[in-house]
Scaffold this motif. Structure first.
Motif, short mmCIF file in Angstrom:
data_model
loop_
_atom_site.label_atom_id
_atom_site.label_comp_id
_atom_site.label_asym_id
_atom_site.label_seq_id
_atom_site.Cartn_x
_atom_site.Cartn_y
_atom_site.Cartn_z
N PHE A 46 3.60 -10.68 -10.74
CA PHE A 46 2.85 -10.45 -11.98
C PHE A 46 2.97 -11.65 -12.91
O PHE A 46 2.00 -12.03 -13.57
CB PHE A 46 3.37 -9.18 -12.67
N LEU A 47 4.15 -12.23 -13.00
CA LEU A 47 4.38 -13.35 -13.92
C LEU A 47 3.62 -14.60 -13.48
O LEU A 47 3.01 -15.29 -14.30
CB LEU A 47 5.88 -13.65 -14.02
N ASP A 48 3.68 -14.91 -12.20
CA ASP A 48 3.09 -16.15 -11.69
C ASP A 48 1.66 -15.97 -11.19
O ASP A 48 0.99 -16.95 -10.87
CB ASP A 48 3.94 -16.71 -10.55
N CYS A 49 1.20 -14.72 -11.10
CA CYS A 49 -0.15 -14.43 -10.61
C CYS A 49 -0.41 -15.09 -9.26
O CYS A 49 -1.42 -15.79 -9.06
CB CYS A 49 -1.20 -14.88 -11.63
N ARG A 50 0.50 -14.88 -8.32
CA ARG A 50 0.32 -15.47 -7.00
C ARG A 50 1.02 -14.62 -5.94
O ARG A 50 1.94 -13.85 -6.24
CB ARG A 50 0.86 -16.89 -6.97
N VAL A 51 0.58 -14.78 -4.70
CA VAL A 51 1.21 -14.11 -3.56
C VAL A 51 2.54 -14.81 -3.28
O VAL A 51 2.59 -16.04 -3.15
CB VAL A 51 0.32 -14.19 -2.32
N ILE A 52 3.62 -14.03 -3.18
CA ILE A 52 4.93 -14.64 -2.90
C ILE A 52 5.44 -14.27 -1.51
O ILE A 52 6.37 -14.90 -1.01
CB ILE A 52 5.98 -14.26 -3.96
N ALA A 53 4.84 -13.27 -0.86
CA ALA A 53 5.28 -12.91 0.49
C ALA A 53 4.27 -11.94 1.10
O ALA A 53 3.54 -11.25 0.39
CB ALA A 53 6.67 -12.28 0.48
N ARG A 54 4.25 -11.93 2.43
CA ARG A 54 3.51 -10.90 3.16
C ARG A 54 4.46 -10.27 4.17
O ARG A 54 5.39 -10.92 4.64
CB ARG A 54 2.30 -11.49 3.90
N GLY A 55 4.19 -9.02 4.51
CA GLY A 55 4.99 -8.33 5.51
C GLY A 55 4.12 -7.84 6.65
O GLY A 55 3.07 -7.24 6.43
N HIS A 56 4.56 -8.12 7.89
CA HIS A 56 3.80 -7.69 9.06
C HIS A 56 4.67 -6.80 9.94
O HIS A 56 5.68 -7.23 10.46
CB HIS A 56 3.34 -8.92 9.87
N GLY A 57 4.26 -5.55 10.07
CA GLY A 57 4.99 -4.61 10.91
C GLY A 57 4.08 -3.53 11.44
O GLY A 57 4.31 -2.96 12.50
N HIS A 58 3.02 -3.24 10.68
CA HIS A 58 2.08 -2.20 11.09
C HIS A 58 1.08 -2.74 12.11
O HIS A 58 0.77 -3.93 12.13
CB HIS A 58 1.33 -1.65 9.87
N LYS A 59 0.57 -1.82 12.93
CA LYS A 59 -0.42 -2.16 13.96
C LYS A 59 -1.80 -1.63 13.61
O LYS A 59 -2.71 -1.71 14.42
CB LYS A 59 0.04 -1.62 15.31
N SER A 60 -1.92 -1.07 12.42
CA SER A 60 -3.22 -0.59 11.95
C SER A 60 -3.19 -0.60 10.42
O SER A 60 -2.24 -1.08 9.81
CB SER A 60 -3.50 0.81 12.49
N TRP A 61 -4.22 -0.02 9.81
CA TRP A 61 -4.37 -0.07 8.36
C TRP A 61 -3.16 0.55 7.65
O TRP A 61 -2.64 1.58 8.07
CB TRP A 61 -5.63 0.66 7.93
N VAL A 62 -2.76 -0.09 6.57
CA VAL A 62 -1.66 0.42 5.74
C VAL A 62 -2.27 1.35 4.69
O VAL A 62 -3.14 0.94 3.91
CB VAL A 62 -0.91 -0.74 5.06
N SER A 63 -1.83 2.60 4.67
CA SER A 63 -2.45 3.60 3.81
C SER A 63 -1.68 3.85 2.52
O SER A 63 -2.29 4.26 1.52
CB SER A 63 -2.62 4.92 4.57
N VAL A 64 -0.36 3.64 2.51
CA VAL A 64 0.44 3.87 1.31
C VAL A 64 1.55 2.84 1.22
O VAL A 64 2.19 2.52 2.24
CB VAL A 64 1.08 5.29 1.31
N VAL A 65 1.78 2.32 0.02
CA VAL A 65 2.96 1.50 -0.27
C VAL A 65 3.67 2.11 -1.47
O VAL A 65 3.03 2.65 -2.36
CB VAL A 65 2.59 0.02 -0.56
N ALA A 66 4.99 2.03 -1.49
CA ALA A 66 5.76 2.60 -2.60
C ALA A 66 7.11 1.92 -2.70
O ALA A 66 7.74 1.61 -1.67
CB ALA A 66 5.97 4.11 -2.40
N PHE A 67 7.57 1.65 -3.93
CA PHE A 67 8.91 1.12 -4.16
C PHE A 67 9.91 2.26 -4.20
O PHE A 67 9.63 3.35 -4.70
CB PHE A 67 8.96 0.33 -5.47
N ASP A 68 11.10 1.98 -3.68
CA ASP A 68 12.21 2.93 -3.74
C ASP A 68 13.06 2.57 -4.95
O ASP A 68 13.88 1.66 -4.90
CB ASP A 68 13.03 2.84 -2.45
N HIS A 69 12.86 3.28 -6.05
CA HIS A 69 13.59 2.97 -7.29
C HIS A 69 15.08 3.22 -7.16
O HIS A 69 15.87 2.67 -7.94
CB HIS A 69 13.03 3.83 -8.43
#
Length: 612
Positions: free
Chosen positions: A296-319
């Motif tokens: 949010f601060l830098d307005c840029r992509v800082i990483a990508r994650g590859h593990g799924h073999k199809s569309w990603v339907s939900v992302v969530a942080f574990d607080h």
């Protein structure tokens, strides 16, 4: 088809085996089979042509200590139960409320946590035909139906949420790409609304509703091209992240109606989005099978994650697992069993203290910290992935290399050698923000974690950021707010919102794309708005969409097949995490150390799971 392909590629039985437990550094997560929620008959739902199963939670502060309530939709049906979680087995024979709809299907829902009591809850439900219903499943009342005649929007509701801090304002997005702000106290009118342009920017516009008396919708947002698939408010409610079928993440200042920053998927549409607990990072997922982490601060992509073999339907942080450790890295000695015991205890402590640690850090604190954000994702490949975003990714000191940037369980446990971070709040030269004042954290959490722009940057990085500022600062600067805009925004943003004393109208948004206020006397002007199409080939390799080799690639901590049908829900709770699949089964996974008596009974009556 995808599962068959996986099996054919050598996975065989092992690849298709449904996992009932999995291990991370905190310990073992276990599926509680007796805590499964579904339709009362437990028959798998025929999901062909149906909208995704969604789950919402609310706590009604019941004096008995069992105040959690769960709502979920399956096909044309909507259920409301007492949620017993890891404590007791689910009793599906006694729903508090059950509704079956004709001619339309529920697509999403959201509780108002501010007004919830043991006697009454306010639940918004969006539908496939475009309507939004306000119901009270405890009193079993239907309060209001919005867009009843479909005069506002005829397309499917994709997301509905209460505006944070408000008892009456809510936001609704549609497959049309439009988003509407409503007030539950106002009517929708008997004729189609007429709009007046309030603000226009790069691939977005915002309109007010022209009428002699106040009516819904209060505001109409047109964002990007194609469906607006999901949106999420920042932890402090001041910013709004939207993901669309055109593949763009767009982040807006919600009050000022200004664009803060954008990001483009590697390819295809973006389907889901979430914020980190402190509001510093946004994770999006979609049709490129990736999870993308955006600063949010830098307005840029800082990483990508590859593990799924199809569309990603939900992302969530574990607080509860995301942490800021204020001491030196932990040192372990002794046997492997001792190591495991210490890690379980470590994970439990972190889950209980994350928010307090984040809250109490301030700009004068210069002690070393070890930062780990935990987030998860589920996809149409029926797999659950957990990810750790560690300080070697957040604050790289060395040139990127594949051997450094792949994260795993061990390097996520403690920071890499030489990666001690010192907060330096006086160094703000990279992107020109005022000491992080506009970070959308909780209780001014903008200084709880070290800022990446307080670290030394290579000449190439500095140039890239300067280029970003130059290219995205076009249009009238956000410091000059037209009085008409200020008046119009204030009129809507303060109707029932919590007091927002810190207004960011002057210098906080260097990257906005506002074109200023354009008055309009007729809604016909809507047809004159032009949209600039973005060529995907031209965005690849830019700050909007870096090439794969230009940013760190995360590997999942775990990636497990946990269902037969595509997964549609992932929610992290204090004692467990909750998943759901399109067959209509809502599963509870007990966190390490939270299994209790119920799980012991479960394990005795169900086959043991596979731990990898």
């Amino acid at each position: 088809m995808l599962i068959s392909k996986m099996a054919a590629e050598g996975g065989g039985k092992e690849m298709n085996e449904i996992k009932t437990q999995f291990t991370t550094r905190e310990g073992v997560y276990k599926l509680l089979t007796h805590s499964e929620y579904s339709r009362p008959n437990r028959v798998p739902f025929n999901s062909q042509g149906s909208n995704p199963v969604k789950v919402s939670f609310v706590n009604v502060n019941d004096q008995s200590g069992n105040g959690d309530r769960i709502c979920f939709n399956v096909g044309r049906e909507l259920y409301f139960y007492i949620y017993k979680g890891v404590r007791k087995a689910a009793d599906l024979s006694k729903p508090i409320d059950k509704r079956i709809y004709k001619g339309t299907q529920p697509t999403c829902h959201d509780f108002n946590h501010l007004t919830a009591t043991a006697e009454s809850v306010s639940l918004l439900v969006g539908f496939s035909a475009g309507q939004v219903q306000l119901i009270d499943p405890i009193k079993k009342e239907t309060s209001k139906l919005f867009n009843e005649e479909r005069l506002i929007d005829k397309s499917r509701v994709t997301c509905v949420k209460w505006v944070p801090g408000s008892e009456s304002l809510f936001l609704v997005s549609h497959a049309s790409g439009n988003m509407y702000l409503y007030n539950v106290e106002h009517t929708c009118g008997t004729t189609a609304p007429h709009y007046q342009l309030l603000k226009q920017g790069e691939n977005y516009s915002v309109h007010t509703c022209k009428s002699k008396s106040t009516r819904n919708p209060l505001l109409k947002w047109t964002v990007g091209e194609g469906a607006l698939n999901e949106f999420a408010f920042s932890p402090d409610g001041k910013f709004l992240a939207c993901v669309s079928q055109d593949g763009f993440l767009r982040v807006f200042n919600f009050d000022a109606v200004e664009l803060h920053g954008t990001m483009k998927s590697y390819f295809g549409g973006l389907l889901c989005v979430c914020w980190s607990p402190d509001g510093k990072y946004i994770v999006a997922g979609g049709e490129d099978d990736l999870v993308t982490v955006w600063s949010f601060l830098d307005c840029r992509v800082i990483a990508r994650g590859h593990g799924h073999k199809s569309w990603v339907s939900v992302v969530a942080f574990d607080h509860y697992t995301t942490s800021v450790e204020e001491s030196d890295p932990m040192e372990f000695s002794g046997s492997d069993e001792d190591f495991q015991d210490q890690m379980i205890h470590f994970g439990r402590d972190r889950a209980n203290s994350t928010q307090s640690r984040l809250s109490k850090r301030n700009s004068t604190d210069s002690r070393p910290v070890s930062v780990t954000y935990r987030f998860g994702s589920v996809g149409q490949d029926t797999q659950l992935c957990l990810w750790d975003l560690t300080e070697d990714i957040l604050f790289p000191h060395l040139p990127l290399s594949r051997t450094r940037t792949h994260t795993n369980v061990m390097n996520a446990t403690s920071p890499p050698a030489g990666a001690t971070i010192i907060t330096n709040t006086s160094s703000n030269t990279t992107n020109g923000n005022n000491s992080g004042a506009n970070t959308p954290g909780i209780n001014s959490l903008s200084t709880t974690l070290p800022r990446s722009n307080s670290l030394p940057h290579s000449a190439g990085t500095t140039t890239a950021n300067n280029t970003n500022k130059a290219s995205s600062g076009s249009g009238i600067g956000s410091g000059i707010m037209d009085s008409a805009i200020a008046t119009g925004v204030s009129k809507f943003a303060t109707l029932s919102l919590h007091d927002r004393k810190e207004r960011h109208h002057e210098k906080d948004h260097k990257r906005n794309h506002s074109m200023g206020h354009i008055s309009s006397k007729s809604s016909d002007k809507l047809n004159l708005l032009t949209k600039t199409k973005t060529d995907p080939a031209k965005t690849l390799g830019t700050l909007l969409c870096p090439r794969m080799e230009d940013v760190p690639l995360l590997e999942p901590l775990i990636c497990k097949k946990i269902a037969h049908e595509r997964l549609t829900v992932l929610i992290f709770l204090e004692d467990c995490l909750v998943t759901a699949c399109q067959e209509g089964f809502i599963c509870t996974w007990a966190r390490p150390g939270k299994v209790g008596l119920l799980s012991s009974q479960n394990q005795a009556s169900s086959p043991s799971g596979t731990v990898v």
